[in-house]
Scaffold this motif. Structure first.
Motif, short mmCIF file in Angstrom:
data_model
loop_
_atom_site.label_atom_id
_atom_site.label_comp_id
_atom_site.label_asym_id
_atom_site.label_seq_id
_atom_site.Cartn_x
_atom_site.Cartn_y
_atom_site.Cartn_z
N ASN A 109 57.43 -47.73 103.29
CA ASN A 109 58.27 -47.90 102.12
C ASN A 109 57.89 -49.13 101.29
N ARG A 110 56.99 -49.92 101.78
CA ARG A 110 56.56 -51.09 101.04
C ARG A 110 55.63 -50.67 99.90
N SER A 111 55.55 -51.52 98.89
CA SER A 111 54.67 -51.27 97.76
C SER A 111 53.44 -52.16 97.88
N LEU A 112 52.30 -51.56 98.14
CA LEU A 112 51.06 -52.30 98.31
C LEU A 112 50.13 -52.07 97.12
N GLU A 113 49.39 -53.10 96.76
CA GLU A 113 48.39 -53.02 95.71
C GLU A 113 47.05 -53.48 96.27
N LEU A 114 46.00 -52.71 96.02
CA LEU A 114 44.65 -53.07 96.46
C LEU A 114 43.81 -53.39 95.23
N GLU A 115 43.21 -54.59 95.25
CA GLU A 115 42.31 -55.01 94.19
C GLU A 115 40.95 -55.32 94.80
N SER B 24 19.71 -61.37 98.69
CA SER B 24 21.13 -61.69 98.54
C SER B 24 21.96 -60.65 99.28
N ARG B 25 23.20 -61.02 99.57
CA ARG B 25 24.16 -60.08 100.14
C ARG B 25 25.17 -59.75 99.06
N ASP B 26 25.16 -58.50 98.65
CA ASP B 26 25.99 -58.05 97.55
C ASP B 26 27.07 -57.11 98.07
N GLY B 27 28.24 -57.23 97.52
CA GLY B 27 29.31 -56.36 97.99
C GLY B 27 30.59 -56.56 97.21
N PHE B 28 31.72 -56.33 97.91
CA PHE B 28 33.03 -56.35 97.27
C PHE B 28 34.01 -57.12 98.13
N LEU B 29 34.70 -58.04 97.50
CA LEU B 29 35.83 -58.73 98.12
C LEU B 29 37.09 -57.97 97.73
N ILE B 30 37.95 -57.69 98.69
CA ILE B 30 39.19 -56.99 98.35
C ILE B 30 40.39 -57.79 98.83
N ARG B 31 41.50 -57.56 98.18
CA ARG B 31 42.76 -58.09 98.69
C ARG B 31 43.82 -57.01 98.55
N ILE B 32 44.69 -56.97 99.53
CA ILE B 32 45.83 -56.07 99.51
C ILE B 32 47.08 -56.95 99.43
N VAL B 33 47.87 -56.72 98.42
CA VAL B 33 49.04 -57.55 98.16
C VAL B 33 50.30 -56.75 98.44
N ALA C 242 40.58 -45.83 97.39
CA ALA C 242 41.56 -46.48 98.26
C ALA C 242 42.63 -47.21 97.45
N GLY C 243 42.21 -47.82 96.34
CA GLY C 243 43.17 -48.52 95.49
C GLY C 243 44.21 -47.58 94.91
N ASP C 244 43.80 -46.39 94.56
CA ASP C 244 44.75 -45.39 94.07
C ASP C 244 45.63 -44.86 95.19
N ALA C 245 45.02 -44.62 96.36
CA ALA C 245 45.74 -43.97 97.46
C ALA C 245 46.75 -44.88 98.14
N ILE C 246 46.48 -46.19 98.17
CA ILE C 246 47.35 -47.08 98.95
C ILE C 246 48.75 -47.18 98.34
N ARG C 247 48.87 -46.83 97.08
CA ARG C 247 50.20 -46.84 96.46
C ARG C 247 51.10 -45.79 97.10
N THR C 248 50.48 -44.78 97.69
CA THR C 248 51.25 -43.75 98.39
C THR C 248 51.55 -44.19 99.82
N ALA C 249 50.50 -44.60 100.56
CA ALA C 249 50.67 -45.05 101.94
C ALA C 249 49.37 -45.65 102.44
N PRO C 250 49.44 -46.63 103.37
CA PRO C 250 48.22 -47.20 103.92
C PRO C 250 47.30 -46.15 104.54
N LYS C 251 47.90 -45.16 105.22
CA LYS C 251 47.06 -44.15 105.86
C LYS C 251 46.28 -43.33 104.84
N GLU C 252 46.83 -43.19 103.66
CA GLU C 252 46.11 -42.49 102.60
C GLU C 252 44.90 -43.30 102.15
N ALA C 253 45.02 -44.62 102.13
CA ALA C 253 43.89 -45.47 101.77
C ALA C 253 42.79 -45.37 102.81
N LEU C 254 43.18 -45.28 104.07
CA LEU C 254 42.18 -45.14 105.14
C LEU C 254 41.45 -43.81 105.03
#
Length: 364
Positions: A8-14, A35-44, A80-92
């Motif tokens: 029921n929590r509202s999560l945002e992934l950036e 170089s090591r190239d990639g993506f830093l993410i945060r879930i709020v 994952a950023g779109d899906a996590i608004r529904t549920a963490p398991k959807e992001a996975l």
């Protein structure tokens, strides 16, 4: 993965991209890495009760030959950023099959939950006792015999009592001489390992292992190509169960634990959380192989501070873990933020703050 997040929590992934220059180019079977190239993410988690948001951090650093491509990784994080608004398991589910992306999402979710629980990440994922330190090895490059011995001696002077020597780029005789000189310099009490990165033929490996056994090398990592399970099993059999231990790295990703155990191809396996798809997967593999009396060794893929700290917490969650390849920060010329892990007397001091313990990586 039990993410522990209230549906029921509202999560945002950036997420945002990064590029970290290496201190010096790294030669690999898939080419030179600068170089090591990639993506830093945060879930709020912006709590509805007005309390301060809780944040979890993750890192995805794709690596050719080990993970998905950067483009596929970025696309998975977008899903994952779109899906996590529904549920963490959807992001996975959105990052399933994309191991670097899954590593980032699962690490951020675990960091978020451990932060909520006010417990260090390693206790959240391992449910075990407090751990202050995990042993680490120094990685010694492919220099001449004199350079290799000097580099190992300097590592021992800094407190390391385990050194892993890169081998396989020179002739077997040259590598034997490098190990011999190193053993003479560091003495009998320092653990020496070698990492061949799939470089040898079976005959070359037999010759090398016979010499390394006399020089008291403890572990030879990936002496043959990853596909050669029977070859590694034959190497173990040829040593009569009393020689240099065989560790599989690339072979683990190619075949999996079931096939390795069936072939009796390894004494140890190298766990790279980024390549396995997350610290949660790596923790399960570690527990599994220990039940089978195979030793788990945690290493990084030359990651930034977020993933590297996650690997330290993973190692801390594994009972009786041997020296691990976690002292890799010096391979980067720049990083995502301050490193919360201190190296002291051949060990990584495990952060005891809540969650990962990483701060200041997300500059606004």
């Amino acid at each position: 993965m039990n993410d522990g997040c209230d549906e029921n929590r509202s999560l945002e992934l950036e997420y945002r991209s990064f590029s970290l220059e290496l201190a010096s180019p790294l030669e690999t079977a898939n080419g030179t890495i600068d170089s090591r190239d990639g993506f830093l993410i945060r879930i709020v988690d912006a709590a509805s009760d007005g309390s301060d948001p809780v944040v979890g951090y993750g890192e995805a650093a794709p690596l050719p030959g080990w993970t998905e491509s950067p483009a596929d990784c970025g696309a998975a994080l977008e899903r994952a950023g779109d899906a996590i608004r529904t549920a963490p398991k959807e992001a996975l589910e959105a990052v399933a099959g994309q191991v670097a992306a899954r590593h980032a999402v699962t690490l951020a979710l675990a960091d978020l939950q451990a932060t909520r629980e006010a417990t260090p990440l390693y206790r959240h994922i391992g449910k075990g006792p407090m751990v202050g330190r995990v042993p680490v090895n120094a990685t010694i490059g492919d220099g001449s015999p004199t350079e290799t011995a000097r580099e190992a001696s300097e590592a021992v002077d800094r407190g390391f009592n385990c050194c892993k020597l890169k081998v396989g780029r020179r002739s077997v005789d040259a590598d034997i001489e490098r190990v011999r000189r190193t053993r003479e310099v560091v003495g009998p009490d320092v653990e020496l390992r070698v990492d061949a990165n799939e470089a040898w033929t079976y005959e070359e490996a037999v010759t090398a292992l016979e010499a390394f056994d006399e020089l008291e090398v403890s572990i030879a990592e990936q002496p043959l190509p990853g596909g050669s399970l029977e070859g590694h099993a034959d190497l173990r059999e040829a040593q009569g169960g009393d020689g240099v231990a065989i560790a599989l790295d690339e072979g683990l990703l190619e075949h999996g634990i079931d096939a390795i155990c069936e072939a009796e191809a390894a004494d140890a396996v190298v766990l790279k959380p980024m390549a396995l798809g997350g610290v949660d997967v790596a923790r399960k593999v570690a527990a599994w192989v220990q039940e089978l009396e195979i030793t788990p060794i945690v290493t990084t893929t030359i990651d930034g501070v977020v993933a590297r700290t996650g690997a330290v917490h993973l190692a801390a969650s594994i009972p009786e873990v041997p020296a691990c390849g976690l002292a890799t920060a010096n391979l980067l010329a720049a990083d995502l933020g301050r490193d919360p892990v201190l190296l002291e007397k051949g060990a990584a001091v495990v952060p005891q703050a809540k969650g990962l313990g990483v701060e200041g990586v997300w500059a606004e």
